[in-house]
Design an enzyme around this catalytic site. Structure first.
Site, PDB file in Angstrom:
ATOM      1  N   ILE A 118      -4.126   4.516   0.514  1.00  0.00           N
ATOM      2  CA  ILE A 118      -4.679   4.802   1.841  1.00  0.00           C
ATOM      3  C   ILE A 118      -5.839   5.787   1.742  1.00  0.00           C
ATOM      4  O   ILE A 118      -6.815   5.709   2.489  1.00  0.00           O
ATOM      5  CB  ILE A 118      -3.578   5.366   2.760  1.00  0.00           C
ATOM      6  N   TYR A 156       0.835  -1.198   0.000  1.00  0.00           N
ATOM      7  CA  TYR A 156       0.000   0.000   0.000  1.00  0.00           C
ATOM      8  C   TYR A 156       0.870   1.248   0.000  1.00  0.00           C
ATOM      9  O   TYR A 156       2.044   1.212   0.378  1.00  0.00           O
ATOM     10  CB  TYR A 156      -0.940   0.021   1.209  1.00  0.00           C
ATOM     11  N   CYS A 157       0.291   2.360  -0.457  1.00  0.00           N
ATOM     12  CA  CYS A 157       0.962   3.662  -0.441  1.00  0.00           C
ATOM     13  C   CYS A 157      -0.133   4.730  -0.321  1.00  0.00           C
ATOM     14  O   CYS A 157      -1.286   4.409  -0.057  1.00  0.00           O
ATOM     15  CB  CYS A 157       1.827   3.871  -1.686  1.00  0.00           C
ATOM     16  N   THR A 158       0.222   5.987  -0.528  1.00  0.00           N
ATOM     17  CA  THR A 158      -0.730   7.077  -0.309  1.00  0.00           C
ATOM     18  C   THR A 158      -1.938   7.015  -1.241  1.00  0.00           C
ATOM     19  O   THR A 158      -3.084   6.988  -0.797  1.00  0.00           O
ATOM     20  CB  THR A 158      -0.037   8.433  -0.471  1.00  0.00           C
TER      21      THR A 158
END
Length: 467
Positions: free
Chosen positions: A358, A328-330
């Site tokens: 996210i 996952y990332c931003t």
């Protein structure tokens, strides 16, 4: 940018030994990309040294080499002699060659990292600019606003035209922010009034090249004030991982999971009592992002740039071997390239990524498994959906998660310093920088170069080993 896998500067301090066991040990400590540079410099230095020993006027007409009072008739003989008798000289030559090679690569990388301007051959982009005659300038500039975050991968044959269109569009709508355009697509975050950003979304969705949907945009409260200005440019990559998109394309990315699916996977992971499970929840953001917010029980690499992620993977391959990886990332874009790179190593059992990042997860699960703040790359630094504080003040250790820039001039490090500590004068990222800041304030303001990082970050390993 040709590549961001430039050999790490710390390698210059290694004792280059082509035969000793400690030389081999040091070489193994490097990432795959750094070993390739090391090997290249070593071979180049060795070949150059042997070439200086060649006898260009042999009496018998055969090629020979003269060294240390001996004559060698075969390549293998002179190579063995040089390897055994001139090891120290080889180390010095390899070091000098490496330093020169490193310098050239850094200059090339820096020049290619700089965005190309948005100039392009005259093309009529007026058809892509929405009509705003029915809206007043005040409505475009004043009122409630928001910040958009988006990306879209597609083939862009003329990125300079798209960049010029983006510049004209953002200026007309009085938007600020950052937009990266490349032949592989577009990546941007812009802020403005609700009316202006809605028009921007409509323009992006109606453009025939992108064919985007409103769901492709992540929104948060804010406005044009969240950015200092508008920056646009044409780059090699729309997210700077430092690996040629033609070598590791986004099309190799992992399986996308909707927030609901990702939530179920994390729930299943956390419910397992056996800590030696075969699933890794991987945060592929930078350390200062995961420090103030992350998923419960994630692996958050201590890296400072996303361009370090490939080398992190290379140095920690055994960590991912035969594992199921949830990334996952931003907003999702780093996972596109990061999962593609991880999959290219062919060590993982499965690689999944959180669709929409996210941002989209928090829209559906504000009190889910992600705790703390979400770091954003604008003047806000962070946005929140829950009240958890998972980080501490750098000086007193009390719970605190609101970043400020280091008070030392030209330092770009972010500081977690609570109000009480800031009031006591602890406004720099470390004691070294604090001392440096006082010294600067006592001197007259001289012209200095903008520094990317402060001196106190030297203790952090460029590529941590988490195996």
């Amino acid at each position: 940018m040709a590549s961001d896998e430039t050999p790490c500067p710390e390698f210059i301090d290694f004792e280059l030994n082509t035969s000793a066991s400690n030389g081999l040990k040091q070489e193994k400590q490097l990432s795959a990309s750094q070993r390739r540079y090391y090997s290249f410099c070593r071979r180049k230095s060795f070949a150059a040294f042997v070439a200086t020993k060649q006898d260009n006027n042999p009496d018998d007409g055969c090629t020979s080499w003269c060294c240390c009072g001996e004559t060698f008739k075969e390549h293998s003989a002179i190579h063995k002699h040089v390897a055994r008798s001139h090891d120290a000289e080889m180390q010095q030559l390899a070091r000098a060659t490496y330093e020169q090679f490193l310098s050239q690569l850094e200059e090339e990388t820096e020049s290619q990292q700089q965005p190309n301007n948005c100039e392009a051959k005259p093309v009529d982009i007026s058809a892509w600019i929405p009509e705003t005659g029915h809206i007043s300038e005040e409505q475009l500039q004043k009122g409630p606003g928001k910040v958009l975050l988006y990306y879209h991968y597609c083939q862009v044959d003329n990125p300079h035209v798209i960049c010029a269109w983006q510049k004209a569009l953002c200026e007309k709508l009085h938007l600020t922010g950052k937009v990266r355009v490349a032949t592989e697509g577009i990546n941007g975050t812009v802020g403005g009034t609700n009316i202006a950003t809605n028009i921007y979304i409509d323009a992006m969705c109606s453009h025939p090249l992108f064919n985007m949907d409103t769901e492709d945009f992540k929104t948060s409260g804010g406005g044009a004030e969240c950015f200092t200005d508008l920056r646009l440019g044409v780059y090699k990559e729309i997210v700077p991982m430092g690996v040629d998109p033609e070598v590791i394309p986004y099309k190799l990315a992992g399986i996308h999971l909707e927030p609901e699916e990702f939530h179920k996977e994390v729930d299943a992971l956390l419910s397992k009592e056996d800590s030696s499970n075969d699933t890794i929840l991987l945060d592929c953001r930078n350390f200062y992002e995961s420090k103030i917010g992350q998923f419960t029980q994630c692996l958050a690499p201590d890296i400072r740039k996303f361009s370090y992620f490939p080398d992190y993977v290379d140095q920690n391959l055994e960590l991912f071997r035969d594992k199921k990886v949830l990334m996952y990332c931003t907003g999702g874009i780093r996972c596109e390239r990061g999962s593609a790179y991880l999959r290219s190593k062919d060590v993982c059992k499965e690689v999944y990524q959180l669709k929409g990042g996210i941002h989209k997860y928090l829209e559906q699960f504000p009190e889910g498994f992600y705790r703390g703040k979400l770091f954003v790359f604008d003047e806000r630094y962070a946005i929140s959906s829950n009240n958890d504080v998972i980080s501490d003040c750098r000086y007193c250790g009390s719970p605190w998660d609101q970043y400020k820039l280091c008070s030392t001039q030209f330092c770009c490090q972010l500081v977690l310093s609570c109000p009480a500590c800031r009031e006591a004068g602890h406004t720099a990222c470390c004691s070294t920088c604090q001392t440096k800041g006082r010294a600067q304030s006592e001197k007259s303001s001289a012209v200095q170069h903008h520094k990317e990082e402060c001196e106190c970050t030297g203790g952090r390993p460029r590529i941590p080993q988490d195996v």
